[in-house]
Scaffold this motif. Structure first.
Motif, PDB file in Angstrom:
ATOM      1  N   ARG A  19       0.853  -1.187   0.000  1.00 28.49           N
ATOM      2  CA  ARG A  19       0.000   0.000   0.000  1.00 28.49           C
ATOM      3  C   ARG A  19       0.887   1.233   0.000  1.00 28.49           C
ATOM      4  NH1 ARG A  19      -3.714   2.705   4.669  1.00 28.49           N
ATOM      5  NH2 ARG A  19      -5.492   3.344   3.393  1.00 28.49           N
ATOM      6  N   SER A  21       1.342   5.367   0.003  1.00 29.93           N
ATOM      7  CA  SER A  21       0.678   6.575   0.495  1.00 29.93           C
ATOM      8  C   SER A  21       1.370   7.798  -0.087  1.00 29.93           C
ATOM      9  CB  SER A  21       0.741   6.650   2.021  1.00 29.93           C
ATOM     10  OG  SER A  21       0.104   5.550   2.615  1.00 29.93           O
ATOM     11  N   THR A  78      -4.328  12.826   1.947  1.00 30.64           N
ATOM     12  CA  THR A  78      -3.518  11.682   1.521  1.00 30.64           C
ATOM     13  C   THR A  78      -4.237  10.889   0.434  1.00 30.64           C
ATOM     14  OG1 THR A  78      -2.535  11.511   3.729  1.00 30.64           O
ATOM     15  CG2 THR A  78      -2.346   9.593   2.299  1.00 30.64           C
ATOM     16  N   TYR A  80      -3.900   7.140  -1.700  1.00 29.42           N
ATOM     17  CA  TYR A  80      -3.333   5.810  -1.522  1.00 29.42           C
ATOM     18  C   TYR A  80      -3.373   5.015  -2.824  1.00 29.42           C
ATOM     19  CZ  TYR A  80      -4.375   6.974   3.350  1.00 29.42           C
ATOM     20  OH  TYR A  80      -4.453   7.593   4.563  1.00 29.42           O
TER      21      TYR A  80
END
Length: 123
Positions: A19, A21, A78, A80
């Motif tokens: 993942r 970010s 943010t 992702y």
């Protein structure tokens, strides 16, 4: 100062997940669409995924459809990129990108890139 800072890259085995970010600052994040690009060694930078400012709509490169998911948290500024079923061909530096924007202090930027985060898919 407008800034995009990516994190979350690393070494992962084929079939694994990561993942990524991208933390944004210096502009009104919720106003702008955001994108993820990648650049593999010896290749041109390519668009991986994009998301509208509200998160209601997303688009993906054919090569990652069904495996990658782009999302955003406007409260956290943010964006992702969830990457599943990773393949060796996904090995690249992944970059976060913002479109032309106006910073919080009134300066215009033609486009903004993060520093990139390296994803290596290998056994």
């Amino acid at each position: 100062q407008v800034q995009l800072v990516e994190s979350g890259g690393g070494l992962v085995q084929p079939g694994g997940s990561l993942r990524l970010s991208c933390a944004a600052s210096g502009f009104t994040f919720s106003t702008y669409a955001m994108s993820w690009y990648r650049q593999a060694p010896g290749k041109e930078r390519e668009l991986v995924a994009a998301i509208t400012n509200t998160g209601d709509n997303t688009n993906y490169a054919d090569s990652v459809k069904g495996r990658f998911t782009i999302s955003r948290d406007n409260a956290e500024n943010t964006v992702y990129l969830q990457m599943n079923s990773l393949k060796p061909d996904d090995t690249a530096v992944y970059y976060c990108n913002a479109p032309p924007l106006r910073s919080n202090i009134g300066l215009w930027y033609l486009e903004v890139w993060g520093q990139g985060t390296l994803v290596t898919v290998s056994s």
